[in-house]
Design an enzyme around this catalytic site. Sequence first.
Site, PDB file in Angstrom:
ATOM      1  N   GLU A   1       0.776  -1.244   0.000  1.00 19.69           N
ATOM      2  CA  GLU A   1       0.000   0.000   0.000  1.00 19.69           C
ATOM      3  C   GLU A   1       0.810   1.299   0.000  1.00 19.69           C
ATOM      4  OE1 GLU A   1      -3.150   0.221   2.821  1.00 19.69           O
ATOM      5  OE2 GLU A   1      -4.187  -1.511   2.002  1.00 19.69           O
TER       6      GLU A   1
ATOM      7  N   GLU B   1      -5.943  -8.059   0.460  1.00 18.59           N
ATOM      8  CA  GLU B   1      -6.661  -7.702   1.686  1.00 18.59           C
ATOM      9  C   GLU B   1      -8.086  -7.345   1.323  1.00 18.59           C
ATOM     10  OE1 GLU B   1      -5.037  -4.586   4.206  1.00 18.59           O
ATOM     11  OE2 GLU B   1      -3.004  -5.379   3.974  1.00 18.59           O
TER      12      GLU B   1
END
Length: 492
Positions: free
Chosen positions: A210, A398
Amino acid sequence: MPKRVTRRDFAKVAGAAAIGASAGSTTFAGRAPRQTAGSRPPQTATRPFPDRFLWGTATASYQVEGAATEDGRGPSIWDTFSHTPGKVVNNATGDVADDHYHRYKQDVQLMKALGVKTYRFSIAWPRVFPQGDGVPNPKGLDFYNRLVDELLANGIEPFATLYHWDLPQSLQARVGGWESQDTSHAFANYTGYVTKRLTDRVKHIFTINEFGAFVELGYRLGIHAPGLKLPPGRFNQTRHNAVLGHGLAVQAIRARAKPGAKVGLAENLAVCAPIIETAEHIEAATRATRELNAQYMTVIQEGRYTDLYLKTAGSDAPRFTAAELKTISSLLDFVGINIYTPLYVRADSSPQGFQVVPHPKSFPHMASFWLFVGPEALYWGPRHVATIWNVKDIYITENGCSSSDVPAGDGRVYDTDRIMYLRNYLTQLQRATSEGVPVRGYFLWSLMDNFEWADGYTNRFGLNYVDYQTQTRTPKLSADFYKEVIARNAVA
Ligand code: PNW
């Protein structure tokens, strides 16, 4: 005056109807319900996932491990940040977290009980190189050797992330962290070291988790470590240095990996969902997905920054060379995307051709204020990645949600809201796989409640409830749900 009908009245009526139904009594129409359909599961076989779909769960080092000073681990920017009063809710730290460093064997059994086939964890850079560069600490890597062996002994395939935000504090202090390309190079060196020692057993490596969260929240908004609010020019350079670190790492991993090891990344792509699924809005959402990921996924996939990004940044645009762009866009074996919530986009007549529609105040969200419920994200996210960049192997690295998660009298957590969230999102993921979007696996965030960054321990994302006083783990109702999904290989 008629009595006002309250929410409580509504609940009572609904509750009475539910009780009546389950007791098999007559309905309000006075007829007994038909028995046949009652207890038979719906035709979930119509919502199957592909054969060998890889079901998993995920965690990250600083959020679960604890043991912050053990076996030679150096401090990370998250130790510094969380120990600075006022930065994390209730001044919580990851000093102990889930004590996973000592309880990993028990935690592998939690995975086994779910029936997951794979587990995504991250490696703490400051365990392996306490100063970020220089002398390695073999004892730090030993923990991951033990964890990987335990996973494999239990039939669970390890997927390892090399950077999930715990940058060695020493690099932040000496060179300014990701503000400097020294960090990009130190990262590549560390990834090469780990790759050489783990890829005999770990066949899937993610470089960075991320960009879109740690760079933005840590260096622009100042709400994550290292807590900086850089001006635009320095900030854009930091973004560039982060993707450069990724590219250098891909090359280091390729140079040191054992045969069969594959490399990718895990990015929280800004997923643009068309407000209505018409050709013009789909086109706008596709264009928006490219533009809104210009600094990260787009440059990684295309080897160039978009014209719109460079033009908008003007004199604050990052400085870069053609060789750097080539490194950044080093070919990947797969792409991981972390998906929680979409942006809703519509076509408009602006020069960019799209508009992000703001959420109305009443838009439902989960316990985390930013986690708006938008199941379509799990359809459009992978579909965009496959269509825009022609990616052939996609993982949802995720997906999950926070919930209030208060244990009931019997000690269990009846997180029906999490089940609602998961069922809706998985239905959209199944829509994608059934249309041939090449999604190979799904990692539910998270195996257990853990340190939720600036929210401390207040927002829980786990399938297993963690009592932080006793370190007891208790499966929530959603764990039963996920187990059923995995067993059927279909939305349950
Ligand atoms: C991700 N947002 O973080 C991380 O990869 C995990 O470590 C984290 O626990 C999980 O999602 C849940 O938050 C995010 O503000 C943090 O949009 C913040 C945002 C998104 C993702």
